[in-house]
Design an enzyme around this catalytic site. Sequence first.
Site, PDB file in Angstrom:
ATOM      1  N   THR A 182      42.902  26.329 -41.640  1.00  0.00           N
ATOM      2  CA  THR A 182      43.323  27.150 -42.793  1.00  0.00           C
ATOM      3  C   THR A 182      44.363  26.402 -43.635  1.00  0.00           C
ATOM      4  O   THR A 182      45.159  25.642 -43.085  1.00  0.00           O
ATOM      5  CB  THR A 182      43.939  28.467 -42.268  1.00  0.00           C
ATOM      6  OG1 THR A 182      42.908  29.204 -41.583  1.00  0.00           O
ATOM      7  CG2 THR A 182      44.494  29.316 -43.398  1.00  0.00           C
ATOM      8  N   GLY A 183      44.326  26.620 -44.936  1.00  0.00           N
ATOM      9  CA  GLY A 183      45.364  26.074 -45.812  1.00  0.00           C
ATOM     10  C   GLY A 183      44.766  25.344 -46.995  1.00  0.00           C
ATOM     11  O   GLY A 183      43.534  25.200 -47.100  1.00  0.00           O
ATOM     12  N   SER A 184      45.632  24.878 -47.872  1.00  0.00           N
ATOM     13  CA  SER A 184      45.148  24.256 -49.117  1.00  0.00           C
ATOM     14  C   SER A 184      44.476  22.906 -48.848  1.00  0.00           C
ATOM     15  O   SER A 184      43.522  22.544 -49.536  1.00  0.00           O
ATOM     16  CB  SER A 184      46.310  24.093 -50.100  1.00  0.00           C
ATOM     17  OG  SER A 184      47.305  23.232 -49.555  1.00  0.00           O
ATOM     18  N   ASP A 240      42.022  20.677 -39.254  1.00  0.00           N
ATOM     19  CA  ASP A 240      43.043  21.597 -39.736  1.00  0.00           C
ATOM     20  C   ASP A 240      44.238  20.829 -40.291  1.00  0.00           C
ATOM     21  O   ASP A 240      44.381  19.630 -40.053  1.00  0.00           O
ATOM     22  CB  ASP A 240      43.511  22.521 -38.582  1.00  0.00           C
ATOM     23  CG  ASP A 240      44.224  23.772 -39.092  1.00  0.00           C
ATOM     24  OD1 ASP A 240      44.635  24.592 -38.251  1.00  0.00           O
ATOM     25  OD2 ASP A 240      44.364  23.923 -40.326  1.00  0.00           O
ATOM     26  N   GLY A 241      45.041  21.543 -41.082  1.00  0.00           N
ATOM     27  CA  GLY A 241      46.227  20.918 -41.670  1.00  0.00           C
ATOM     28  C   GLY A 241      47.436  21.112 -40.780  1.00  0.00           C
ATOM     29  O   GLY A 241      47.317  21.561 -39.633  1.00  0.00           O
ATOM     30  N   GLY A 257      51.425  27.126 -39.245  1.00  0.00           N
ATOM     31  CA  GLY A 257      51.638  28.555 -39.436  1.00  0.00           C
ATOM     32  C   GLY A 257      52.147  28.905 -40.809  1.00  0.00           C
ATOM     33  O   GLY A 257      52.360  30.066 -41.131  1.00  0.00           O
ATOM     34  N   GLU A 270      44.238  29.640 -35.265  1.00  0.00           N
ATOM     35  CA  GLU A 270      44.168  28.170 -35.313  1.00  0.00           C
ATOM     36  C   GLU A 270      44.332  27.599 -33.914  1.00  0.00           C
ATOM     37  O   GLU A 270      43.595  26.710 -33.494  1.00  0.00           O
ATOM     38  CB  GLU A 270      45.247  27.625 -36.239  1.00  0.00           C
ATOM     39  CG  GLU A 270      44.971  27.873 -37.714  1.00  0.00           C
ATOM     40  CD  GLU A 270      46.127  27.498 -38.616  1.00  0.00           C
ATOM     41  OE1 GLU A 270      47.278  27.430 -38.136  1.00  0.00           O
ATOM     42  OE2 GLU A 270      45.867  27.263 -39.813  1.00  0.00           O
ATOM     43  N   LYS A 327      54.001  15.515 -44.916  1.00  0.00           N
ATOM     44  CA  LYS A 327      54.044  16.283 -43.661  1.00  0.00           C
ATOM     45  C   LYS A 327      54.530  15.450 -42.477  1.00  0.00           C
ATOM     46  O   LYS A 327      54.830  15.979 -41.415  1.00  0.00           O
ATOM     47  CB  LYS A 327      52.647  16.845 -43.350  1.00  0.00           C
ATOM     48  CG  LYS A 327      51.997  17.643 -44.472  1.00  0.00           C
ATOM     49  CD  LYS A 327      52.820  18.867 -44.827  1.00  0.00           C
ATOM     50  CE  LYS A 327      52.170  19.731 -45.894  1.00  0.00           C
ATOM     51  NZ  LYS A 327      50.895  20.341 -45.495  1.00  0.00           N
TER      52      LYS A 327
HETATM   53  O1  DER Z   1      49.151  27.509 -41.732  1.00  0.00           O
HETATM   54  C1  DER Z   1      48.766  26.399 -41.311  1.00  0.00           C
HETATM   55  O2  DER Z   1      48.901  26.011 -40.140  1.00  0.00           O
HETATM   56  C2  DER Z   1      48.178  25.449 -42.307  1.00  0.00           C
HETATM   57  O3  DER Z   1      47.303  24.551 -41.683  1.00  0.00           O
HETATM   58  C3  DER Z   1      49.338  24.721 -42.951  1.00  0.00           C
HETATM   59  O4  DER Z   1      50.149  24.276 -41.926  1.00  0.00           O
HETATM   60  C4  DER Z   1      48.948  23.579 -43.830  1.00  0.00           C
HETATM   61  O5  DER Z   1      48.693  24.142 -45.050  1.00  0.00           O
HETATM   62  P1  DER Z   1      48.616  23.235 -46.359  1.00  0.00           P
HETATM   63  O6  DER Z   1      47.471  22.281 -46.120  1.00  0.00           O
HETATM   64  O7  DER Z   1      48.329  24.241 -47.437  1.00  0.00           O
HETATM   65  O8  DER Z   1      49.936  22.539 -46.507  1.00  0.00           O
END
Ligand code: DER
Length: 223
Positions: A28-30, A81-82, A95, A103, A121
Amino acid sequence: LTQDELKALVGLAALEYVVPGEIVGVGTGSTVNKFIEALATIKDRIRGAVSSSVASTERLRALGIEVFDSNEVDELSVYIDGADEIDGRGFMIKGGGAALTREKIVAAQSRRFICIADASKRVEVLGAFPLPVEVIPMAARRVMHQFEKLGGIAQVREREGLPLVTDNGQHIVDVTGLKIVDPLAFESEISQWPGVVTVGVFAHQKADVCLLGMPTGVQTLKF
Ligand code: DER
């Protein structure tokens, strides 16, 4: 390259870890949203996806990708995942998107965790980003107090003035001011506090590979 372009770069690079004909674990995430767009270009070469959030499920289905429930599949080869932070051992804080519980569940059923992230990150020590903790609402006050005893500053995440409610119907507490020098021990300790559903430290479910979007291109880190 803008941050958005870096996210697109790593989202595309993650395609090479997708095993043809299989079901892919999707986070999940951008940054993951960029991966989902890339995945849609090869949707005829995959069986479908297991998703870590209602938001990702909606995006996958809108692009014609079949979504399976975790209970419908055995192990997945790969989970993409991000992360909000990732350190030198592949331990993460996650999160920011409030999806940490599902996740961690999908990560646990996947053989390899491929983290996709822009260079911002990458950290030495986890904890600069506010640590998300999913809690049963009635336990929020005590959990916040416990974190304050550890030197943290805790607050319930709000959306439009009310506590954010997760896909699982719970609340999120965000904790700043922590330096998580031993992520494995920290994750184990917090996870057994009464009322904690999931702590946003991913050490037991660490990343195996991180595709890091740098202005010079994609750096592949292996852990
Ligand atoms: O909520 C999460 O764990 C997402 O993976 C987040 O950590 C990364 O979101 P982003 O790619 O929008 O920065």
